[in-house]
Design an enzyme around this catalytic site. Structure first.
Site, PDB file in Angstrom:
ATOM      1  N   LYS A 151      22.285 114.162 -21.307  1.00  0.00           N
ATOM      2  CA  LYS A 151      20.882 114.130 -20.910  1.00  0.00           C
ATOM      3  C   LYS A 151      20.707 114.568 -19.465  1.00  0.00           C
ATOM      4  O   LYS A 151      19.711 115.186 -19.116  1.00  0.00           O
ATOM      5  CB  LYS A 151      20.319 112.719 -21.105  1.00  0.00           C
ATOM      6  N   GLU A 205      19.030 104.914 -24.120  1.00  0.00           N
ATOM      7  CA  GLU A 205      18.446 104.634 -22.821  1.00  0.00           C
ATOM      8  C   GLU A 205      17.268 105.597 -22.662  1.00  0.00           C
ATOM      9  O   GLU A 205      17.432 106.809 -22.850  1.00  0.00           O
ATOM     10  CB  GLU A 205      19.493 104.888 -21.735  1.00  0.00           C
ATOM     11  N   ARG A 239      32.136 111.332 -30.218  1.00  0.00           N
ATOM     12  CA  ARG A 239      30.800 111.887 -30.048  1.00  0.00           C
ATOM     13  C   ARG A 239      30.763 113.313 -30.584  1.00  0.00           C
ATOM     14  O   ARG A 239      31.784 113.954 -30.757  1.00  0.00           O
ATOM     15  CB  ARG A 239      30.335 111.808 -28.608  1.00  0.00           C
TER      16      ARG A 239
HETATM   17  P1  ATP Z   1      24.111 111.308 -22.804  1.00  0.00           P
HETATM   18  O1  ATP Z   1      25.548 111.357 -22.403  1.00  0.00           O
HETATM   19  O2  ATP Z   1      23.640 112.487 -23.569  1.00  0.00           O
HETATM   20  O3  ATP Z   1      23.208 110.988 -21.661  1.00  0.00           O
HETATM   21  P2  ATP Z   1      24.119 108.636 -23.598  1.00  0.00           P
HETATM   22  O4  ATP Z   1      25.267 108.077 -24.312  1.00  0.00           O
HETATM   23  O5  ATP Z   1      23.965 108.296 -22.159  1.00  0.00           O
HETATM   24  O6  ATP Z   1      24.055 110.177 -23.852  1.00  0.00           O
HETATM   25  P3  ATP Z   1      22.243 106.899 -24.760  1.00  0.00           P
HETATM   26  O7  ATP Z   1      20.778 106.967 -24.718  1.00  0.00           O
HETATM   27  O8  ATP Z   1      22.916 105.799 -24.036  1.00  0.00           O
HETATM   28  O9  ATP Z   1      22.778 108.298 -24.279  1.00  0.00           O
HETATM   29  O10 ATP Z   1      22.754 106.972 -26.255  1.00  0.00           O
HETATM   30  C1  ATP Z   1      22.252 106.212 -27.320  1.00  0.00           C
HETATM   31  C2  ATP Z   1      23.283 106.159 -28.395  1.00  0.00           C
HETATM   32  O11 ATP Z   1      23.590 107.473 -28.851  1.00  0.00           O
HETATM   33  C3  ATP Z   1      24.572 105.560 -27.878  1.00  0.00           C
HETATM   34  O12 ATP Z   1      25.041 104.627 -28.831  1.00  0.00           O
HETATM   35  C4  ATP Z   1      25.493 106.733 -27.749  1.00  0.00           C
HETATM   36  O13 ATP Z   1      26.819 106.362 -27.967  1.00  0.00           O
HETATM   37  C5  ATP Z   1      24.982 107.679 -28.821  1.00  0.00           C
HETATM   38  N1  ATP Z   1      25.276 109.054 -28.452  1.00  0.00           N
HETATM   39  C6  ATP Z   1      24.906 109.706 -27.338  1.00  0.00           C
HETATM   40  N2  ATP Z   1      25.397 110.952 -27.315  1.00  0.00           N
HETATM   41  C7  ATP Z   1      26.101 111.112 -28.463  1.00  0.00           C
HETATM   42  C8  ATP Z   1      26.858 112.195 -29.039  1.00  0.00           C
HETATM   43  N3  ATP Z   1      26.979 113.348 -28.425  1.00  0.00           N
HETATM   44  N4  ATP Z   1      27.434 111.984 -30.241  1.00  0.00           N
HETATM   45  C9  ATP Z   1      27.294 110.812 -30.874  1.00  0.00           C
HETATM   46  N5  ATP Z   1      26.609 109.762 -30.391  1.00  0.00           N
HETATM   47  C10 ATP Z   1      26.014 109.898 -29.204  1.00  0.00           C
HETATM   48 MG    MG Z   2      24.039 106.195 -21.708  1.00  0.00          MG
END
Ligand code: ATP
Ligand code: MG
Length: 560
Positions: free
Chosen positions: A277, A38, A267
């Site tokens: 984020k 995102e 994760r």
């Molecule tokens: P955050 O919680 O940091 O905001 P998010 O999951 O909202 O992360 P996205 O931009 O939606 O961030 O993530 C893009 C991809 O990266 C998704 O498939 C998510 O599952 C993966 N991802 C995000 N954080 C992690 C992590 N700590 N370990 C592994 N994969 C991750």
């Molecule tokens: Mg997300």
């Protein structure tokens, strides 16, 4: 079958087993994955796990991997983030299939699929407010209640959805919900929202849309439109897999065995830092760090500025592996990966981080001697560099004591000889201090017969310290980093921003060899006996010295 190899060793995990099974069963002809960020922040090392997994599988199985921006929330997203994400994915060494994808480019399709669900009596427009919706949803122990809007006719729902789209309702006034089961043991199946109203301007579609699909509706359909086979996400989406399947199974275009399927992995959580984020953004916006690329942050841009290489991050991700077990990863594993990479490739140089002067009293006043030093002691092919020697040198404060504290002391003390790295053996005679008693200058003599050889009379000189010749030295700023937080898992604390380590950045001023004037950013150097450093151009714009960021020390100082 997979031809996956890292150092020629296949890395097996449950996702690869699944892919192998699916290919053997001829469910798919080939595999396709996607990385779906995102665009609401910069990528962090957790994302690197997902990137390496998704792009890595596509590469190993000769499949495809899309970069798709999951841009369904205009309120939080921005083009700055789109650009930084593309940049970081490429820097990490991956490239996406064809053009970049955006969920927003499927907005009309999502809308058509919403109409299909209404026509199948599987969706309705609901006017309960947020509080009522929560109340009707029930709890884990108690079933929910049906919304009073659940039985609205198809014709009315179609008209209401059209009005939502036209902006006839205000934000929050109504949502489109799936009609599933208010008694489901999975909360996400209790008539989840599919569409909500938002009046913000979108970075791709501007003001064209007033309704935006929810993640659970948009993600599975985007996967299916693109032909994704294995949709990999993190464990918190485990329950949502039911909804992922429900949506696709209820749409005629996608209800087929070779539709995409979702698989979850754990994760990455790193100790002594935060990874979400939202939390990173808070640190940036509150000026608690210098920006998204602050070298103390676990963002890819921060790690890169700090001197981490893409190869070391990929190697780290390999080392931690893929599983379904939630855990905290020790920062030492990340540091070991970069140390191993840089040890092999980083040119050696000398830098004095906390300098004191040494005057070699028996060395000719005006002479400056040029000496040769290997660029990498284990790799002769990297050649030699010129270093200098004269009557005035700098050594590190920590390398001199008036009295050697014990026999094992391998540095300089009065009457105790030490070798200057790549140069001569010296012996300290006396020293000056300032008013506070800090050493400022050490007076010494050198043995001219010891360049590249031991003293002829058999004296044993065990210690070796580094130095920089004073007249040609360049003044430099060193930025030394430590863990950003004082607690292993600061994110658990509501006021995590109060747990910042006040010593996470220490700045010192010292000297480097003259050749370092030409050091390039992101080129790692080993300052001998100190650690790995890289130049920071961005920081230089602020001050008058050339600046080096410390990437990592030579040894693990975490697990002590
Ligand atoms: P955050 O919680 O940091 O905001 P998010 O999951 O909202 O992360 P996205 O931009 O939606 O961030 O993530 C893009 C991809 O990266 C998704 O498939 C998510 O599952 C993966 N991802 C995000 N954080 C992690 C992590 N700590 N370990 C592994 N994969 C991750
Ligand atoms: Mg997300």
């Amino acid at each position: 079958m997979s031809d996956n190899t890292t150092n020629n060793k296949p890395i097996v995990n449950f996702i690869r087993h699944q892919i192998d099974d699916d290919l053997n069963a001829k469910l798919y002809n080939g595999i396709q994955t996607r990385f779906p960020p995102e665009p609401n922040g910069y990528l962090h090392i957790g994302h690197a796990k997902s990137i390496c997994l998704n792009f890595g599988l596509a590469k190993d199985y000769k499949g495809k991997c899309n970069l798709r921006f999951d841009d369904t929330n205009p309120a939080k997203e921005a083009l700055e983030f789109v650009e930084s994400i593309k940049n970081d994915v490429q820097w990490l060494g991956f490239d996406w299939e064809a053009e970049v994808r955006y969920s927003s480019s499927y907005f009309s399709k999502f809308y058509q699929y919403a109409i299909e669900l209404i026509n199948k009596d599987l969706a309705y427009v609901c006017f309960l407010n947020a509080e009522e919706t929560r109340e009707y949803r029930g709890t884990l122990k108690e079933a929910g209640k049906n919304s009073p809007h659940r039985e609205t006719t198809k014709a009315d729902n179609l008209a209401l959805l059209a009005q939502m789209k036209e902006g006839k309702f205000s934000e929050g006034e109504c949502v489109l919900r799936a009609k599933i089961d208010m008694a489901s043991p999975f909360m996400c199946m209790r008539d989840p929202a599919l569409y909500r109203i938002r009046f913000d301007k979108h970075h791709q579609t501007s003001n064209e849309w007033r309704i935006y699909p929810m993640y659970d509706f948009a993600h599975c359909i985007s996967d299916a439109i693109e032909g994704v086979t294995h949709s990999l996400c993190t464990l918190e989406f485990q329950d949502n897999r039911r909804l992922y399947d429900w949506v696709l199974e209820n749409l005629d275009d996608f209800n087929r065995p070779n539709r995409p399927h979702q698989y979850e992995f754990s994760r990455l959580n790193l100790e002594y830092t935060v990874m979400s984020k939202r939390k990173l953004q808070q640190l940036v916006e509150d000026n608690l760090v210098s920006g998204w690329d602050d070298p103390r942050l676990p963002t890819l841009s921060g790690l890169r500025r700090r001197g981490y290489t893409a190869a070391s991050i990929r190697d780290f991700i390999d080392r931690i592996g893929i599983s379904k077990v939630d855990s905290m990863t020790d920062m030492a594993i990340l540091e070991a990966a970069v140390r191993d990479d840089l040890n092999a490739v980083a040119p050696r140089t000398m830098g004095v981080i906390d300098p004191i002067k040494v005057i070699i009293e028996n060395y000719p006043e005006t002479q400056v001697e040029t000496l040769q030093a290997p660029i990498h002691p284990q790799n002769e092919a990297m050649g030699k560099r010129e270093i200098f020697f004269s009557r005035v040198l700098y050594i590190d404060r920590a390398d001199f004591e008036e009295i050697a504290p014990n026999k094992k002391f391998k540095r300089l003390a009065i009457g105790k000889e030490v070798r200057l790295r790549n140069a001569y053996v010296i012996n300290a005679t006396t020293f000056d201090t300032d008013f506070d008693g800090n050493v400022t200058t050490v007076y010494a003599t050198y043995d001219p017969e010891t360049l590249g050889k031991n003293p002829a009379d058999g004296r044993k000189v065990k210690g070796v310290i580094h130095f920089v010749e004073a007249s040609r030295a360049i003044e430099a700023e060193f930025r030394l980093y430590d863990r950003l937080f004082t607690l292993e898992n600061p994110g658990k604390n509501e006021h995590f921003e109060q747990l910042l380590n006040p010593k996470s950045l220490v700045t010192t001023y010292g000297f480097v060899e003259p050749s370092m004037k030409n050091a390039k950013p992101e080129q790692a150097y080993q300052f001998e006996r100190e650690g790995y450093f890289c130049r920071d151009n961005a920081a230089e714009a602020e001050g008058k010295y050339i600046v080096f960021n410390k990437t990592v020390g030579l040894r693990d100082t975490w697990s002590n």
